[in-house]
Enzyme design. Structure first.
Site, PDB file in Angstrom:
ATOM      1  N   CYS A  85       0.838  -1.208   0.000  1.00 46.81           N
ATOM      2  CA  CYS A  85       0.000   0.000   0.000  1.00 46.81           C
ATOM      3  C   CYS A  85       0.875   1.261   0.000  1.00 46.81           C
ATOM      4  CB  CYS A  85      -0.912  -0.038   1.227  1.00 46.81           C
ATOM      5  SG  CYS A  85      -1.728   1.515   1.613  1.00 46.81           S
ATOM      6  N   CYS A 143       0.149   3.835   2.667  1.00 45.26           N
ATOM      7  CA  CYS A 143       0.631   3.336   3.959  1.00 45.26           C
ATOM      8  C   CYS A 143       2.110   3.658   4.135  1.00 45.26           C
ATOM      9  CB  CYS A 143       0.431   1.825   4.070  1.00 45.26           C
ATOM     10  SG  CYS A 143      -1.278   1.267   3.966  1.00 45.26           S
TER      11      CYS A 143
END
Length: 289
Positions: A37, A40
């Site tokens: 991600c 993230c």
């Protein structure tokens, strides 16, 4: 596993201790993330930097959502990154997406303990040990230090209800900020006061059961409602919800959907989450449709 003094890697095995229990002592931010991600990877370093910079004001717990799908489902993570703030063993705030550092800092500062909050934590420990008088004194001291300590007022209201001092509980609720009064736990407390007041004037359980068996229409619906409240106040949540679901099925329109509204208030008492709420939310939906 500790990444650093203020940053932990957390999984299903240690979540209860490293997040839920720890949050009774310090603010814990849980970062649900995954290696693939990109947002993230942008947010993670910001959170870690602030955890170190603030030197223990909060603990950052990192949860790899790919490896801990059960935790993601339990805490209703629908997209990552997702950050959830834990206090007193429960989620009190959250955000999703990679916010800029300034916004993350504001989020953290908003959720840091209030002045005198250490006294509230001591009071919660005293309540757990059955020391109600000591807890009450600590909570009143916390409020005197910071009158805007709504969580301390909430704990004081709970104590007052346990002791049958409903007017004192209502006074604490009235003194809370309008925003805090909308919190699930406060809504649940309001409902509990309302249910207790109604149950005071209810006939006996035997009389209510006789009415349910012999009457029809509004008289039967009223008895079903009162019986559900008596069951709830006896700690029989499932039996109370069973009665209310039956009431939805048989008397859906009684007092403008009173049974449905009461079920939702009981959900608020449960924090609007958990296996009981999920099970009966499905049953309520089927009963309504």
């Amino acid at each position: 596993m500790a990444v650093s003094e203020h940053v932990l890697e957390v999984n299903l095995d240690n979540f209860q201790e490293a997040v839920v229990e720890l949050s009774r002592k310090v603010l814990v931010l849980v970062d649900f993330w995954a290696p693939w991600c990109a947002p993230c990877r942008a947010l993670g370093p910001v959170l870690e930097k602030l955890a170190e910079e603030m030197g223990g004001a909060f603990v950052l717990a990192k949860v790899n959502s790919d490896e801990n799908a059960d935790l993601s489902r339990q805490y209703q993570v629908r997209g990552i990154p997702a950050v959830k703030a834990f206090k007193d063993g429960k989620v009190v705030d959250e955000f999703a997406g990679a916010l800029p550092e300034s916004a993350v800092r504001r989020f953290i500062e908003k959720n840091l303990p209030l002045p005198g909050d250490d006294l509230r934590v001591q009071a919660l420990d005293a309540i757990a040990q059955g020391k109600a008088a000591e807890a009450e004194a600590l909570l009143e001291q916390a409020i005197s230090i910071h009158p805007g300590n709504d969580p301390a007022r909430l704990a004081l209201a709970h104590l007052a209800i346990q002791q049958g001092r409903h007017a004192d509980a209502q006074a604490q609720i009235d003194a809370m900020s309008p925003t805090f009064q909308m919190e699930n736990e406060v809504e649940g407390l309001k409902a509990l006061l309302e249910f207790t007041e109604i149950a005071r004037s209810a006939p006996s359980m035997t009389a209510l059961e006789a009415t349910i068996a012999s009457e029809k229409g509004d008289l039967r619906a009223q008895a079903m409602y009162q019986r559900s409240l008596l069951l709830l106040l006896q700690g029989q949540e499932e039996a109370a919800l069973d009665q209310l679901i039956e009431m939805v099925e048989r008397h859906k329109n009684y007092q403008d959907g009173l049974a449905r509204k009461t079920v939702l208030k009981i959900f608020a008492l449960q924090g609007n989450r958990g296996p009981l709420v999920e099970r009966y939310r499905s049953r309520l939906s089927r009963a309504l449709h």
